[in-house]
Design an enzyme around this catalytic site. Structure first.
Site, PDB file in Angstrom:
ATOM      1  N   ASP A  69       0.818  -1.170   0.025  1.00 26.32           N
ATOM      2  CA  ASP A  69       0.002  -0.096  -0.119  1.00 26.32           C
ATOM      3  C   ASP A  69       0.821   1.324   0.042  1.00 26.32           C
ATOM      4  O   ASP A  69       1.999   1.206   0.296  1.00 26.32           O
ATOM      5  CB  ASP A  69      -1.019   0.096   1.114  1.00 26.32           C
TER       6      ASP A  69
ATOM      7  N   ASN B  54      -7.209  -2.327  14.519  1.00 28.25           N
ATOM      8  CA  ASN B  54      -8.401  -2.289  14.145  1.00 28.25           C
ATOM      9  C   ASN B  54      -8.645  -3.565  13.171  1.00 28.25           C
ATOM     10  O   ASN B  54      -9.761  -3.832  12.740  1.00 28.25           O
ATOM     11  CB  ASN B  54      -9.133  -1.168  13.564  1.00 28.25           C
TER      12      ASN B  54
ATOM     13  N   HIS C 108      -7.219  -4.266  10.419  1.00 22.81           N
ATOM     14  CA  HIS C 108      -7.048  -3.991   8.994  1.00 22.81           C
ATOM     15  C   HIS C 108      -5.560  -5.116   8.668  1.00 22.81           C
ATOM     16  O   HIS C 108      -4.800  -4.958   9.384  1.00 22.81           O
ATOM     17  CB  HIS C 108      -6.933  -2.631   8.544  1.00 22.81           C
TER      18      HIS C 108
ATOM     19  N   GLU D 287      -9.565  -1.729   5.595  1.00 19.99           N
ATOM     20  CA  GLU D 287     -10.268  -1.013   6.848  1.00 19.99           C
ATOM     21  C   GLU D 287     -11.529  -2.026   6.906  1.00 19.99           C
ATOM     22  O   GLU D 287     -12.072  -2.384   6.175  1.00 19.99           O
ATOM     23  CB  GLU D 287     -10.524   0.475   6.787  1.00 19.99           C
TER      24      GLU D 287
HETATM   25  P1  PGA Z   1       2.095  -0.919  12.555  1.00 24.15           P
HETATM   26  O1  PGA Z   1       0.992  -1.014  11.320  1.00 24.15           O
HETATM   27  O2  PGA Z   1       3.315  -1.908  12.108  1.00 24.15           O
HETATM   28  O3  PGA Z   1       2.902   0.360  12.241  1.00 24.15           O
HETATM   29  O4  PGA Z   1       1.718  -1.357  13.623  1.00 24.15           O
HETATM   30  C1  PGA Z   1       0.593  -2.426  10.875  1.00 24.15           C
HETATM   31  C2  PGA Z   1      -0.414  -2.243   9.959  1.00 24.15           C
HETATM   32  O5  PGA Z   1      -1.256  -1.450  10.165  1.00 24.15           O
HETATM   33  O6  PGA Z   1      -0.759  -3.043   9.400  1.00 24.15           O
END
Ligand code: PGA
Length: 255
Positions: free
Chosen positions: A74, A143, A145, A150
């Site tokens: 992404d 959350n 995702h 999301e």
């Molecule tokens: P993070 O993000 O590694 O910064 O905790 C993980 C994600 O949002 O997939």
């Protein structure tokens, strides 16, 4: 230690460093078996330690990235690839600049295109033309995702422009100084794109991820809980530290 819970092979490690080392050794096994394979990379705080380990392995001569093709999950939208906040910049800084990657075989979604629908379609076609992704690295959001898919009413399909959830904006604004500066949208590979990857290596560290990990493994399979879709994938390896695993330890009693 590793355990099998339904379709998930779970490696439970003491802390972030051990999680990173384990993920690195698993990545190495895949890479050494398929030296010219297609690998999916993730960004965020979670895989930083993994990339450090991989650079170390490269410097020791245990690994080469020369013949691989990479696709990233992404990118923020809008986002200039040259910005220090871009995931393009993140990948160059955290991995690609330090190993023997062929720069022509690096693919990161672009956050500065106007015709993003065509871009997303072409991105999916390019993954397909390259034979699909052999191993996809994933993190998971607080959350639930995966990628920037999301919680939603439906599972997303291919690569698309999506709106970031408020919780993601809050979680990620730390990298932007404050939540005013963070883009509200992103280009992300979809749930279907992720499910089409041959193998998945998902990592999580810290107490703040414990609900997401619990819900991914034991929650209802539904688009409001995006990570739960991995319950339907045949080959998922989960590497978690004790904090991220704290809810599944209680649940299974045996981990
Ligand atoms: P993070 O993000 O590694 O910064 O905790 C993980 C994600 O949002 O997939």
């Amino acid at each position: 230690m590793n355990y099998t819970v339904s379709n998930f092979v779970i490696y439970l490690e003491k802390d972030y460093d051990e999680m990173s080392k384990r993920a690195s050794s698993i990545f190495l096994q895949y890479l050494n078996k398929k030296k010219n394979g297609v690998y999916g990379f993730a960004t965020g705080t979670t895989p930083e330690g993994l990339y450090k380990e991989l650079i170390q392995e490269y410097k020791l001569g245990n690994i080469s990235f020369k013949n691989i093709t990479s696709f990233n999950l992404d990118e923020y939208f809008p986002m200039d690839p040259s910005s220090e906040h871009s995931y393009h910049h993140y990948m160059m800084e955290h991995l690609f600049n330090h190993v023997d990657m062929d720069k022509n075989k690096i693919n990161v979604p672009k956050g500065n295109i106007t015709d993003y629908e065509k871009f997303c379609h072409d991105y999916d076609m390019k993954i397909k033309e390259n034979g699909g992704i052999h191993l996809q690295i994933l993190g998971i959001g607080t959350n639930g995702h995966i990628g920037f898919n999301e919680p939603d009413d439906v599972f997303s399909k291919g690569t698309a422009k999506i709106k970031l959830a408020e919780s993601t904006i809050k979680d990620n604004s730390i990298h932007f100084g404050n939540s005013e500066n963070i883009p509200r949208e992103a280009i992300s590979m979809g749930i279907k794109s992720i499910m089409m990857c041959e193998n998945i290596l998902i990592m999580a560290s810290g107490k703040r991820k414990s609900d997401a990990i619990y819900n991914m493994i034991y929650g209802n399979i539904e688009p409001q809980n995006p990570g739960s879709v991995l319950q339907l994938h045949k080959n998922v390896t989960v590497v978690v530290d004790e904090d991220a695993a704290s809810k599944i330890i209680d649940k299974t009693k045996r981990i």
